[in-house]
Design a protein around this motif. Sequence first.
Motif, PDB file in Angstrom:
ATOM      1  N   ALA A  23     -12.452 -13.527 -12.568  1.00  0.00           N
ATOM      2  CA  ALA A  23     -11.921 -13.706 -11.209  1.00  0.00           C
ATOM      3  C   ALA A  23     -12.805 -14.654 -10.407  1.00  0.00           C
ATOM      4  O   ALA A  23     -12.304 -15.484  -9.637  1.00  0.00           O
ATOM      5  N   GLY A  24     -14.118 -14.556 -10.591  1.00  0.00           N
ATOM      6  CA  GLY A  24     -15.034 -15.473  -9.918  1.00  0.00           C
ATOM      7  C   GLY A  24     -14.803 -16.909 -10.339  1.00  0.00           C
ATOM      8  O   GLY A  24     -14.827 -17.831  -9.515  1.00  0.00           O
ATOM      9  N   GLY A  25     -14.563 -17.117 -11.629  1.00  0.00           N
ATOM     10  CA  GLY A  25     -14.272 -18.454 -12.122  1.00  0.00           C
ATOM     11  C   GLY A  25     -12.999 -19.024 -11.517  1.00  0.00           C
ATOM     12  O   GLY A  25     -12.936 -20.205 -11.152  1.00  0.00           O
ATOM     13  N   LEU A  26     -11.993 -18.185 -11.381  1.00  0.00           N
ATOM     14  CA  LEU A  26     -10.747 -18.631 -10.753  1.00  0.00           C
ATOM     15  C   LEU A  26     -10.948 -18.910  -9.274  1.00  0.00           C
ATOM     16  O   LEU A  26     -10.355 -19.846  -8.728  1.00  0.00           O
ATOM     17  N   ALA A  27     -11.789 -18.122  -8.623  1.00  0.00           N
ATOM     18  CA  ALA A  27     -12.076 -18.361  -7.208  1.00  0.00           C
ATOM     19  C   ALA A  27     -12.775 -19.703  -7.013  1.00  0.00           C
ATOM     20  O   ALA A  27     -12.492 -20.437  -6.064  1.00  0.00           O
ATOM     21  N   ILE A  28     -13.683 -20.044  -7.933  1.00  0.00           N
ATOM     22  CA  ILE A  28     -14.346 -21.356  -7.866  1.00  0.00           C
ATOM     23  C   ILE A  28     -13.300 -22.457  -7.977  1.00  0.00           C
ATOM     24  O   ILE A  28     -13.313 -23.420  -7.221  1.00  0.00           O
ATOM     25  N   ARG A  29     -12.389 -22.324  -8.920  1.00  0.00           N
ATOM     26  CA  ARG A  29     -11.347 -23.347  -9.107  1.00  0.00           C
ATOM     27  C   ARG A  29     -10.455 -23.471  -7.873  1.00  0.00           C
ATOM     28  O   ARG A  29      -9.921 -24.542  -7.603  1.00  0.00           O
ATOM     29  N   ALA A  30     -10.284 -22.368  -7.162  1.00  0.00           N
ATOM     30  CA  ALA A  30      -9.474 -22.376  -5.943  1.00  0.00           C
ATOM     31  C   ALA A  30     -10.293 -22.771  -4.713  1.00  0.00           C
ATOM     32  O   ALA A  30      -9.782 -22.725  -3.594  1.00  0.00           O
ATOM     33  N   ALA A  31     -11.545 -23.133  -4.923  1.00  0.00           N
ATOM     34  CA  ALA A  31     -12.463 -23.537  -3.845  1.00  0.00           C
ATOM     35  C   ALA A  31     -12.714 -22.410  -2.848  1.00  0.00           C
ATOM     36  O   ALA A  31     -13.012 -22.655  -1.685  1.00  0.00           O
ATOM     37  N   ASP A  32     -12.632 -21.164  -3.311  1.00  0.00           N
ATOM     38  CA  ASP A  32     -12.962 -20.006  -2.472  1.00  0.00           C
ATOM     39  C   ASP A  32     -14.361 -19.546  -2.881  1.00  0.00           C
ATOM     40  O   ASP A  32     -14.532 -18.593  -3.646  1.00  0.00           O
ATOM     41  N   LEU A  33     -15.356 -20.253  -2.376  1.00  0.00           N
ATOM     42  CA  LEU A  33     -16.733 -20.025  -2.805  1.00  0.00           C
ATOM     43  C   LEU A  33     -17.278 -18.673  -2.368  1.00  0.00           C
ATOM     44  O   LEU A  33     -18.080 -18.067  -3.084  1.00  0.00           O
ATOM     45  N   GLU A  34     -16.859 -18.189  -1.209  1.00  0.00           N
ATOM     46  CA  GLU A  34     -17.316 -16.871  -0.758  1.00  0.00           C
ATOM     47  C   GLU A  34     -16.820 -15.783  -1.701  1.00  0.00           C
ATOM     48  O   GLU A  34     -17.569 -14.875  -2.062  1.00  0.00           O
ATOM     49  N   ALA A  35     -15.553 -15.870  -2.096  1.00  0.00           N
ATOM     50  CA  ALA A  35     -15.007 -14.882  -3.037  1.00  0.00           C
ATOM     51  C   ALA A  35     -15.709 -15.000  -4.383  1.00  0.00           C
ATOM     52  O   ALA A  35     -16.029 -13.989  -5.006  1.00  0.00           O
ATOM     53  N   ALA A  36     -15.943 -16.232  -4.824  1.00  0.00           N
ATOM     54  CA  ALA A  36     -16.630 -16.439  -6.107  1.00  0.00           C
ATOM     55  C   ALA A  36     -18.012 -15.801  -6.080  1.00  0.00           C
ATOM     56  O   ALA A  36     -18.399 -15.109  -7.029  1.00  0.00           O
ATOM     57  N   GLU A  37     -18.740 -16.005  -5.000  1.00  0.00           N
ATOM     58  CA  GLU A  37     -20.081 -15.428  -4.882  1.00  0.00           C
ATOM     59  C   GLU A  37     -20.018 -13.903  -4.928  1.00  0.00           C
ATOM     60  O   GLU A  37     -20.793 -13.256  -5.636  1.00  0.00           O
ATOM     61  N   ARG A  38     -19.073 -13.324  -4.216  1.00  0.00           N
ATOM     62  CA  ARG A  38     -18.914 -11.864  -4.196  1.00  0.00           C
ATOM     63  C   ARG A  38     -18.553 -11.335  -5.581  1.00  0.00           C
ATOM     64  O   ARG A  38     -19.157 -10.374  -6.082  1.00  0.00           O
ATOM     65  N   LEU A  39     -17.592 -11.968  -6.236  1.00  0.00           N
ATOM     66  CA  LEU A  39     -17.126 -11.505  -7.542  1.00  0.00           C
ATOM     67  C   LEU A  39     -18.193 -11.663  -8.617  1.00  0.00           C
ATOM     68  O   LEU A  39     -18.414 -10.745  -9.415  1.00  0.00           O
ATOM     69  N   PHE A  40     -18.851 -12.814  -8.641  1.00  0.00           N
ATOM     70  CA  PHE A  40     -19.929 -13.012  -9.608  1.00  0.00           C
ATOM     71  C   PHE A  40     -21.059 -12.013  -9.362  1.00  0.00           C
ATOM     72  O   PHE A  40     -21.624 -11.464 -10.304  1.00  0.00           O
ATOM     73  N   GLY A  41     -21.390 -11.771  -8.099  1.00  0.00           N
ATOM     74  CA  GLY A  41     -22.444 -10.814  -7.768  1.00  0.00           C
ATOM     75  C   GLY A  41     -22.126  -9.414  -8.262  1.00  0.00           C
ATOM     76  O   GLY A  41     -22.979  -8.724  -8.829  1.00  0.00           O
ATOM     77  N   GLN A  42     -20.879  -8.995  -8.079  1.00  0.00           N
ATOM     78  CA  GLN A  42     -20.466  -7.676  -8.562  1.00  0.00           C
ATOM     79  C   GLN A  42     -20.526  -7.611 -10.087  1.00  0.00           C
ATOM     80  O   GLN A  42     -20.935  -6.595 -10.662  1.00  0.00           O
TER      81      GLN A  42
END
Length: 84
Positions: A23-42
């Motif tokens: 999900a973090g990888g998909l968030a990066i592709r969608a340029a949602d960096l805050e979500a990516a950071e949260r998802l990768f952190g979890q």
Amino acid sequence: RYLEQAVALTGEARARAQLLSRAGGLAIRAADLEAAERLFGQSVELYESEGETHAAARVSSRLAIAERWQGGMEEALGRKVMAA
């Protein structure tokens, strides 16, 4: 978002960590960096809690990229050192 919903339905921590990383990888592709950071952190937290240090390090490097792209160069550099 579907992967985040799947995380809630998955009982095994390792499987949840994998889904969060995807999900973090998909968030990066969608340029949602805050979500990516949260998802990768979890994901990193779950992998670490399961003793999966190699998997945690892989995801941690992706987390560092999301942090760097948001202007958190110091955090990103520190995270890469810890993951190495």
